[in-house]
Design a protein around this motif. Structure first.
Motif, PDB file in Angstrom:
ATOM      1  N   LEU A  95       0.648  -1.512  -0.235  1.00 54.35           N
ATOM      2  CA  LEU A  95       0.230   0.204   0.225  1.00 54.35           C
ATOM      3  C   LEU A  95       1.004   1.768  -0.045  1.00 54.35           C
ATOM      4  O   LEU A  95       0.734   2.545  -1.084  1.00 54.35           O
ATOM      5  N   LEU A  96       2.457   1.233   1.064  1.00 56.32           N
ATOM      6  CA  LEU A  96       2.900   2.406   0.706  1.00 56.32           C
ATOM      7  C   LEU A  96       3.476   2.862  -1.240  1.00 56.32           C
ATOM      8  O   LEU A  96       3.580   3.652  -0.981  1.00 56.32           O
ATOM      9  N   LYS A  97       3.896   1.114  -1.155  1.00 60.95           N
ATOM     10  CA  LYS A  97       4.549   2.146  -2.695  1.00 60.95           C
ATOM     11  C   LYS A  97       3.318   2.334  -3.515  1.00 60.95           C
ATOM     12  O   LYS A  97       4.295   3.485  -4.147  1.00 60.95           O
ATOM     13  N   ILE A 116      -0.195  13.483   4.162  1.00 61.60           N
ATOM     14  CA  ILE A 116       0.784  12.800   5.586  1.00 61.60           C
ATOM     15  C   ILE A 116      -0.149  11.707   6.224  1.00 61.60           C
ATOM     16  O   ILE A 116      -0.985  11.407   5.434  1.00 61.60           O
ATOM     17  N   LEU A 117       0.886  10.064   6.067  1.00 59.31           N
ATOM     18  CA  LEU A 117       0.658   9.064   6.877  1.00 59.31           C
ATOM     19  C   LEU A 117       0.605   8.717   7.711  1.00 59.31           C
ATOM     20  O   LEU A 117       1.709   8.803   8.161  1.00 59.31           O
ATOM     21  N   ALA A 118       0.441   8.580   9.197  1.00 63.40           N
ATOM     22  CA  ALA A 118       0.349   8.049  10.167  1.00 63.40           C
ATOM     23  C   ALA A 118      -0.074   6.897  10.233  1.00 63.40           C
ATOM     24  O   ALA A 118      -1.043   6.640  10.758  1.00 63.40           O
ATOM     25  N   ASP A 119       0.746   6.357  11.172  1.00 62.86           N
ATOM     26  CA  ASP A 119       0.066   4.904  11.253  1.00 62.86           C
ATOM     27  C   ASP A 119       0.170   4.723  12.526  1.00 62.86           C
ATOM     28  O   ASP A 119       0.092   5.016  13.582  1.00 62.86           O
ATOM     29  N   ASN A 120      -0.229   3.059  12.836  1.00 62.12           N
ATOM     30  CA  ASN A 120      -0.740   3.013  14.569  1.00 62.12           C
ATOM     31  C   ASN A 120      -1.764   3.833  14.940  1.00 62.12           C
ATOM     32  O   ASN A 120      -2.014   3.759  16.091  1.00 62.12           O
ATOM     33  N   GLN A 143      -8.627  14.368   6.448  1.00 63.66           N
ATOM     34  CA  GLN A 143      -8.217  13.331   6.518  1.00 63.66           C
ATOM     35  C   GLN A 143      -9.229  12.033   6.750  1.00 63.66           C
ATOM     36  O   GLN A 143     -10.424  11.877   6.595  1.00 63.66           O
ATOM     37  N   LEU A 144      -8.810  10.741   6.748  1.00 60.31           N
ATOM     38  CA  LEU A 144      -9.690   9.786   6.797  1.00 60.31           C
ATOM     39  C   LEU A 144      -9.278   9.204   7.597  1.00 60.31           C
ATOM     40  O   LEU A 144      -7.278   8.511   7.414  1.00 60.31           O
ATOM     41  N   ILE A 145      -9.086   7.546   8.258  1.00 59.21           N
ATOM     42  CA  ILE A 145      -8.580   6.478   8.817  1.00 59.21           C
ATOM     43  C   ILE A 145      -8.863   5.132   8.239  1.00 59.21           C
ATOM     44  O   ILE A 145     -10.049   5.150   8.542  1.00 59.21           O
ATOM     45  N   LEU A 146      -8.184   4.731   7.664  1.00 58.12           N
ATOM     46  CA  LEU A 146      -8.010   3.456   7.556  1.00 58.12           C
ATOM     47  C   LEU A 146      -7.679   2.014   8.199  1.00 58.12           C
ATOM     48  O   LEU A 146      -7.020   2.103   8.837  1.00 58.12           O
ATOM     49  N   GLY A 174      -4.147   0.726  11.902  1.00 54.87           N
ATOM     50  CA  GLY A 174      -4.872   1.627  12.193  1.00 54.87           C
ATOM     51  C   GLY A 174      -3.763   2.648  11.138  1.00 54.87           C
ATOM     52  O   GLY A 174      -2.784   2.778  11.791  1.00 54.87           O
ATOM     53  N   LEU A 175      -4.068   3.190   9.695  1.00 52.49           N
ATOM     54  CA  LEU A 175      -3.291   3.905   8.855  1.00 52.49           C
ATOM     55  C   LEU A 175      -3.974   5.444   8.290  1.00 52.49           C
ATOM     56  O   LEU A 175      -5.192   5.042   7.866  1.00 52.49           O
TER      57      LEU A 175
END
Length: 212
Positions: free
Chosen positions: A43-45, A153-157, A193-196, A201-202
């Motif tokens: 997904l990041l790629k 911005i991608l925020a993990d966890n 923003q949205l949380i996947l 959680g990303l």
């Protein structure tokens, strides 16, 4: 076949180098599950290929899995700057980054990104926040200052093993840090923003180009 196995069977295969890195991370580090892994790595790629940034900032390198995954999606001339505050990870992580096929696209630093990233003098197109959960809000504000309008911005966890909705963790500092960050971003008029609900959680965040 479980649902998770089905998903991975229908996702772009994990490159052999990243699989070996994931295995080594789990064998040789205490918190191996912190590595992004197959699904999130792909997904990041893909997000990098979609957003097409020239510059990416990563806060929290750990073993280098996410850095390598994102660098795979960078165009020619693109650069990823990644910071890891735990100097005990340096030898392990540097060897895997330098041995990868995208080593020429990655700048790896040991140090506190909150202090050191702004000193690079770069306006970033994209950032991946995956460092100390207790300081996510502070990290977010630092990133916002050096992120171009329209950047991501991608925020993990950001679901933190479900602890964000479990009152048993109300006094856990890392859970508090994630909850504070999530609430702050949800109210921030500067972003969308949205949380996947992927893995742990990303959160995907876009800095608006104009604030009405």
């Amino acid at each position: 076949m479980t649902l998770d196995e089905y998903i991975l069977a229908h996702t772009e295969p994990e490159p052999d180098y990243l699989y070996r890195l994931w295995r080594a991370t789990n064998l040789h580090t205490v918190h191996g599950r912190m590595a992004s892994g197959h699904l999130q790595g792909r997904l990041l790629k893909m997000l990098v290929e979609m957003i097409r940034p020239k510059t990416i900032l990563e806060v929290g390198t750990f073993s280098g899995y996410s850095a390598i995954s994102m660098a795979e999606g960078l165009p020619d001339g693109g650069r990823l700057y990644t910071f890891e505050i735990n100097d005990e990870m340096e030898d392990f992580t540097r060897s895997w980054i330098e041995g990868s096929s995208v080593a020429d696209k990655i700048e790896f630093f040991i140090g506190d990104a909150l202090l050191e990233a702004p000193k690079l003098g770069i306006m970033f197109d994209m950032a991946f926040i995956d460092g100390d959960k207790r300081t996510y809000r502070e990290t977010y504000e630092m990133v916002m200052r050096i992120l171009r309008p329209g950047g991501f911005i991608l925020a993990d966890n950001t679901l933190w093993d479900g602890h964000v909705v479990d009152h048993a963790y109300d006094h856990d500092r890392q859970t508090q840090g994630i909850e504070t960050f999530n609430d702050y971003v949800a109210r921030d008029p500067r972003v969308e923003q949205l949380i996947l609900p992927l893995r742990d959680g990303l959160t995907l965040i876009r800095k608006k180009e104009f604030i009405v």
